[in-house]
Design a protein around this motif. Sequence first.
Motif, mmCIF file in Angstrom:
data_model
loop_
_atom_site.group_PDB
_atom_site.id
_atom_site.type_symbol
_atom_site.label_atom_id
_atom_site.label_comp_id
_atom_site.label_asym_id
_atom_site.label_seq_id
_atom_site.Cartn_x
_atom_site.Cartn_y
_atom_site.Cartn_z
ATOM 1 N N LEU A 52 0.861 -1.169 0.000
ATOM 2 C CA LEU A 52 0.000 0.000 0.000
ATOM 3 C C LEU A 52 0.904 1.227 0.000
ATOM 4 O O LEU A 52 1.706 1.415 0.918
ATOM 5 C CB LEU A 52 -0.902 0.022 1.239
ATOM 6 C CG LEU A 52 -1.687 1.321 1.476
ATOM 7 C CD1 LEU A 52 -2.690 1.576 0.356
ATOM 8 C CD2 LEU A 52 -2.387 1.289 2.839
ATOM 9 N N VAL A 53 0.795 2.038 -1.041
ATOM 10 C CA VAL A 53 1.577 3.270 -1.141
ATOM 11 C C VAL A 53 0.688 4.426 -0.692
ATOM 12 O O VAL A 53 -0.396 4.645 -1.239
ATOM 13 C CB VAL A 53 2.073 3.502 -2.581
ATOM 14 C CG1 VAL A 53 2.899 4.794 -2.656
ATOM 15 C CG2 VAL A 53 2.888 2.316 -3.067
ATOM 16 N N ILE A 54 1.161 5.170 0.307
ATOM 17 C CA ILE A 54 0.410 6.292 0.866
ATOM 18 C C ILE A 54 1.122 7.578 0.478
ATOM 19 O O ILE A 54 2.286 7.786 0.828
ATOM 20 C CB ILE A 54 0.313 6.186 2.393
ATOM 21 C CG1 ILE A 54 -0.405 4.890 2.783
ATOM 22 C CG2 ILE A 54 -0.403 7.400 2.982
ATOM 23 C CD1 ILE A 54 -0.320 4.577 4.275
ATOM 24 N N THR A 55 0.426 8.426 -0.267
ATOM 25 C CA THR A 55 0.972 9.709 -0.695
ATOM 26 C C THR A 55 0.138 10.815 -0.062
ATOM 27 O O THR A 55 -1.088 10.804 -0.166
ATOM 28 C CB THR A 55 0.941 9.833 -2.233
ATOM 29 O OG1 THR A 55 1.656 8.729 -2.803
ATOM 30 C CG2 THR A 55 1.557 11.129 -2.701
ATOM 31 N N ARG A 56 0.812 11.766 0.561
ATOM 32 C CA ARG A 56 0.080 12.759 1.355
ATOM 33 C C ARG A 56 0.676 14.153 1.197
ATOM 34 O O ARG A 56 1.829 14.382 1.502
ATOM 35 C CB ARG A 56 0.110 12.324 2.825
ATOM 36 C CG ARG A 56 -0.498 13.267 3.816
ATOM 37 C CD ARG A 56 -0.563 12.632 5.206
ATOM 38 N NE ARG A 56 -0.458 13.643 6.237
ATOM 39 C CZ ARG A 56 0.649 13.940 6.891
ATOM 40 N NH1 ARG A 56 1.763 13.269 6.641
ATOM 41 N NH2 ARG A 56 0.661 14.891 7.796
ATOM 42 N N ASN A 57 -0.143 15.079 0.700
ATOM 43 C CA ASN A 57 0.115 16.515 0.758
ATOM 44 C C ASN A 57 -1.041 17.131 1.533
ATOM 45 O O ASN A 57 -1.945 17.744 0.965
ATOM 46 C CB ASN A 57 0.187 17.127 -0.647
ATOM 47 C CG ASN A 57 1.522 16.902 -1.323
ATOM 48 O OD1 ASN A 57 1.613 16.099 -2.256
ATOM 49 N ND2 ASN A 57 2.554 17.598 -0.868
ATOM 50 N N ASN A 58 -1.038 16.949 2.822
ATOM 51 C CA ASN A 58 -2.196 17.300 3.643
ATOM 52 C C ASN A 58 -1.748 17.385 5.100
ATOM 53 O O ASN A 58 -1.181 16.426 5.629
ATOM 54 C CB ASN A 58 -3.276 16.222 3.485
ATOM 55 C CG ASN A 58 -4.598 16.618 4.113
ATOM 56 O OD1 ASN A 58 -4.672 17.573 4.872
ATOM 57 N ND2 ASN A 58 -5.637 15.866 3.795
ATOM 58 N N PRO A 59 -1.969 18.523 5.772
ATOM 59 C CA PRO A 59 -1.637 18.601 7.201
ATOM 60 C C PRO A 59 -2.398 17.588 8.047
ATOM 61 O O PRO A 59 -1.905 17.171 9.098
ATOM 62 C CB PRO A 59 -2.024 20.032 7.573
ATOM 63 C CG PRO A 59 -1.973 20.798 6.289
ATOM 64 C CD PRO A 59 -2.428 19.820 5.241
ATOM 65 N N ALA A 60 -3.593 17.185 7.611
ATOM 66 C CA ALA A 60 -4.357 16.180 8.348
ATOM 67 C C ALA A 60 -3.641 14.835 8.275
ATOM 68 O O ALA A 60 -3.105 14.468 7.221
ATOM 69 C CB ALA A 60 -5.771 16.052 7.781
ATOM 70 N N PRO A 61 -3.619 14.070 9.352
ATOM 71 C CA PRO A 61 -2.880 12.808 9.366
ATOM 72 C C PRO A 61 -3.611 11.684 8.634
ATOM 73 O O PRO A 61 -4.792 11.801 8.313
ATOM 74 C CB PRO A 61 -2.783 12.480 10.855
ATOM 75 C CG PRO A 61 -4.031 13.077 11.428
ATOM 76 C CD PRO A 61 -4.256 14.355 10.652
ATOM 77 N N VAL A 62 -2.881 10.618 8.391
ATOM 78 C CA VAL A 62 -3.448 9.342 7.950
ATOM 79 C C VAL A 62 -3.345 8.387 9.131
ATOM 80 O O VAL A 62 -2.344 8.378 9.845
ATOM 81 C CB VAL A 62 -2.681 8.782 6.732
ATOM 82 C CG1 VAL A 62 -3.038 7.311 6.482
ATOM 83 C CG2 VAL A 62 -2.968 9.622 5.493
ATOM 84 N N LEU A 63 -4.395 7.592 9.352
ATOM 85 C CA LEU A 63 -4.414 6.640 10.458
ATOM 86 C C LEU A 63 -4.240 5.229 9.922
ATOM 87 O O LEU A 63 -4.853 4.852 8.912
ATOM 88 C CB LEU A 63 -5.728 6.732 11.232
ATOM 89 C CG LEU A 63 -6.135 8.122 11.736
ATOM 90 C CD1 LEU A 63 -7.416 8.018 12.550
ATOM 91 C CD2 LEU A 63 -5.030 8.764 12.548
ATOM 92 N N LEU A 64 -3.401 4.451 10.597
ATOM 93 C CA LEU A 64 -3.170 3.058 10.225
ATOM 94 C C LEU A 64 -3.444 2.161 11.422
ATOM 95 O O LEU A 64 -3.147 2.527 12.563
ATOM 96 C CB LEU A 64 -1.731 2.837 9.772
ATOM 97 C CG LEU A 64 -1.270 3.468 8.459
ATOM 98 C CD1 LEU A 64 0.201 3.141 8.237
ATOM 99 C CD2 LEU A 64 -2.103 2.971 7.297
ATOM 100 N N ALA A 65 -3.972 0.982 11.145
ATOM 101 C CA ALA A 65 -4.169 -0.029 12.189
ATOM 102 C C ALA A 65 -3.721 -1.374 11.654
ATOM 103 O O ALA A 65 -4.080 -1.762 10.537
ATOM 104 C CB ALA A 65 -5.632 -0.096 12.607
#
Length: 244
Positions: free
Chosen positions: A111-124
């Motif tokens: 899973l490739v996660i790409t982020r341009n966003n101050p809001a976080p990404v959550l992982l479990a």
Amino acid sequence: TPTCIRMRDMEVQIAVSKINKYASSESGDTVEVIERPNGGLSVVLADGQSSGRGAKFISTLVVRKVITLLSEGVRDGAAARAASDYLYTERKGKVSSTLNVFSVDLQTGTLVITRNNPAPVLLAYGDQMRILGEESAPIGLYRDTRPWISEIPVEAGLTAVMFTDGMVHAGSRTGETLDVLTVLQGLLDEEACAPEMIADALLDMALRIDHGRPVDDISVVVLRVTNNEAELIRRMSVRLPIPD
């Protein structure tokens, strides 16, 4: 909007729940799901600056640029940088957009996660929770804005959640706060919690503390990896409420 694909003895499920800002006829958030040319799926989420029709135009512009590049085999990070430069050139650095991409790559099994966003990404991962909250800037304001990228193995039990800043700002008018990580943990403690149930529950919690009047557009994307019985059917279903 649930979507699922099969990976050997696993199934990848994606669900999206979204709502407009209160009293706004159009959401400034745009979400698209595409098949990757070498196998897998990508879900792209953008939130244009401000709200309403102008923001929708910007987020649609960004998402279309990204999915066009992804469909041509361009890497996720390169697609994000190109979209940023494109928006910067089109609007002369005066308009921004957040951008998130989840890509399930069947070639690499990641899973490739790409982020341009101050809001976080959550992982479990089963009982372990992780917040991907490293500093990350929106695109379009400067040249060569780089995304934050992470790549993790696709394994049964993996859950990933991304959202626009309407989730972060929920409760700002009422003085309440939403602990998204705690809510997610509680949902995952329930047996066989489907991604659409998680997305709906997170959105419902945000609406509750906004007293039914969201202070901003809210979009929630949930990706889950589960075991399956080797069924090869791919499915997608979409629900679009039509107001009176």
